[in-house]
Design an enzyme around this catalytic site. Structure first.
Site, PDB file in Angstrom:
ATOM      1  N   ASP A  24       0.839  -1.189   0.000  1.00  0.00           N
ATOM      2  CA  ASP A  24       0.000   0.000   0.000  1.00  0.00           C
ATOM      3  C   ASP A  24       0.879   1.246   0.000  1.00  0.00           C
ATOM      4  OD1 ASP A  24       0.675  -0.875   2.709  1.00  0.00           O
ATOM      5  OD2 ASP A  24      -0.491   0.837   3.402  1.00  0.00           O
ATOM      6  N   GLU A  67      -0.084  -0.820   5.876  1.00  0.00           N
ATOM      7  CA  GLU A  67       0.981  -0.285   6.720  1.00  0.00           C
ATOM      8  C   GLU A  67       0.825   1.207   6.935  1.00  0.00           C
ATOM      9  OE1 GLU A  67       4.918   1.309   7.879  1.00  0.00           O
ATOM     10  OE2 GLU A  67       3.706   1.790   6.118  1.00  0.00           O
TER      11      GLU A  67
END
Length: 467
Positions: free
Chosen positions: A86, A149
């Site tokens: 991400d 994250e």
């Protein structure tokens, strides 16, 4: 070295893979979440693409319900490498499209190039090089692919409940030589309701993530003439890199302004120039009423003062990890309420309440509603540990550079492991471009990072004669 030669042979494949992955816009999108895609379709695509690549390389792969996945080789005890796919939103100010993965002057540009697609794929290609070179391992090496994250770690919460937890490992998501200590991270939301409607401030909004210094703040005003605003803008002293302009679509009823700052990672607020703070400082020069000024004063007094918690009286520090940092990452003001989110990184010898309780006391006095959004405890692995020493040796042997371990304010997946450290990819002296416009990784350093990770895997998971 045989392994380095093997990596040189797959250089172009590595570059192409990083480019392909960057072109997938894997920003969290919960509005379009679905079964198998809890964080949206872009992140799902990046995860599935990377797992497919690992499978093509001949590794065992697993998709853990779209929350995360892993790619594994070898047999025996488990060594973890924890990366993430991400990325934070791209923001403004790019000189090339942020998902084009363009290459210019030996640098590969794009959101995620350095944080964290480039180094995650470097770890995958390091595994491939070991396999291609036929070097036996006495451990399982598992590359864990995270997907949340940047936004709260719901991926790791889910994954670690479902899957075996590696006891040791590293996160390729920070800096070289090695980070053995990471500060605690506390994200707080504070909200203040307004007793009366504001006559002039319609809306002020800046920031998208708590862990990013806002580079844009947008303001809507009413019942103040554009001539007054224009005059004050011209006379206001903005620092270099910061600006404020009136939107060309301004009407007699409303005036819209845009303030540009300089983005940076929330753990290093001193490296940015917070557009929200400068916007509020400018708004204080306007003819606002007392309630409007009081709302602005509270923000500027507390989260808007300094980078180390000065406004809240929490300037904590210790020898292993240094000073506390505080970033005003999200801000929104309307006639109904003022809301902001702050990102605090506190030193490793302190606890959450050393930070939270002083802020909670101020919130009570100022009639603010306070809420803990996320919290990660501080994390520390001794410098003399076998893990730290093995990785530092790999770094020194491959690069010829001085090996040393240090502490950071950033939080990495290393905290998810009993013994985890952050290891690369940013080399000493390189500019910090994570979360910034024109994020990049140099081709040379991408290749060098791959070689370091390959040697690190051998130091930890191979017999001495095969290292």
């Amino acid at each position: 070295m045989r392994l380095n030669q093997t990596i040189d042979l797959i250089k172009e494949d590595l570059i192409s893979a990083v480019q392909t992955c960057i072109r997938i816009k894997s920003v969290k999108d919960v509005e379009h979440a679905a079964t198998g895609a809890p964080f949206g379709p872009g992140i799902q695509e990046a995860l599935e693409w990377t797992l497919d690549l690992g499978e093509k390389f001949g590794f065992t792969v697993k998709n853990v319900d779209g929350y995360a996945g892993h790619i594994e080789m070898g047999k025996g005890d488990l060594l973890g490498i924890l990366g993430h796919l991400d990325v934070v939103p791209e923001g403004d100010g790019w000189s090339a499209p942020p998902y084009s993965a363009s290459i210019n002057d030996g640098k590969l540009y794009g959101r995620g190039a350095l944080d964290d697609k480039g180094p995650t794929l470097a770890a995958l290609f390091a595994m491939k090089a070991i396999k291609d070179a036929g070097i036996p391992l006495n451990m399982r090496v598992r590359l864990i692919l995270g997907t949340d994250e940047e936004s709260g770690w719901a991926d790791m919460d889910y994954y670690l409940k479902k899957e075996e937890v590696p006891q040791i490992g590293f996160a390729p998501d920070a800096e070289f030589p090695l980070i053995h200590a990471e500060k605690g991270i506390l994200h707080l939301e504070l909200i203040q309701s307004h007793p009366t409607s504001f006559p002039h401030l319609v809306r002020v909004q800046g920031g998208e993530r708590a862990n990013v210094v806002p580079d844009l703040c947008e303001v809507t005003l009413k019942e103040i003439s554009s001539e007054v605003v224009e005059k004050l803008l011209k006379s206001f002293s903005f620092p270099e890199g910061v600006s404020g302009i009136i939107d060309s679509q301004a009407t007699d009823q409303e005036i819209k302004l845009s303030f540009k700052g300089v983005g940076a990672h929330g753990s290093l607020p001193q490296n940015g120039k917070n557009a929200v703070v400068y916007a509020l400082q400018f708004l204080k020069t306007l003819p606002l009423n007392s309630e409007e000024n009081r709302s602005l004063d509270n923000v500027l007094k507390y989260p808007g003062t300094g980078f180390t918690g000065e406004g809240f009286g929490i300037t904590l520090s210790d020898e292993p990890s240094g000073k506390l940092s505080l970033n005003l990452g999200i801000f929104e003001l309307t006639s109904d309420e003022t809301r902001y989110v702050i990102d605090i990184r506190y030193p490793v010898t302190f606890k959450r309440d050393d930070v939270f309780l002083p802020i909670a006391k101020i919130a009570e006095n100022e009639h603010l509603i306070i809420k803990v959004l996320t919290h990660q405890e501080a994390h520390h692995v001794p410098k003399e540990s076998a893990l730290v020493q093995s990785l530092l040796k790999a770094y020194a042997d491959v690069t010829g550079l001085e090996p040393f371990a240090f502490a950071i304010g950033g939080g990495t997946y290393a905290k998810a492991l009993p013994q985890g450290v952050a290891f690369g990819p940013l080399f000493p002296g390189e500019p910090e471009v994570i979360h910034c416009p024109d994020e990049y990784i140099s081709i040379d350093n991408l290749l060098l990072t791959t070689k370091v990770y390959a040697q690190a895997i051998l130091n930890l998971a191979a017999d001495p004669e095969n290292r």
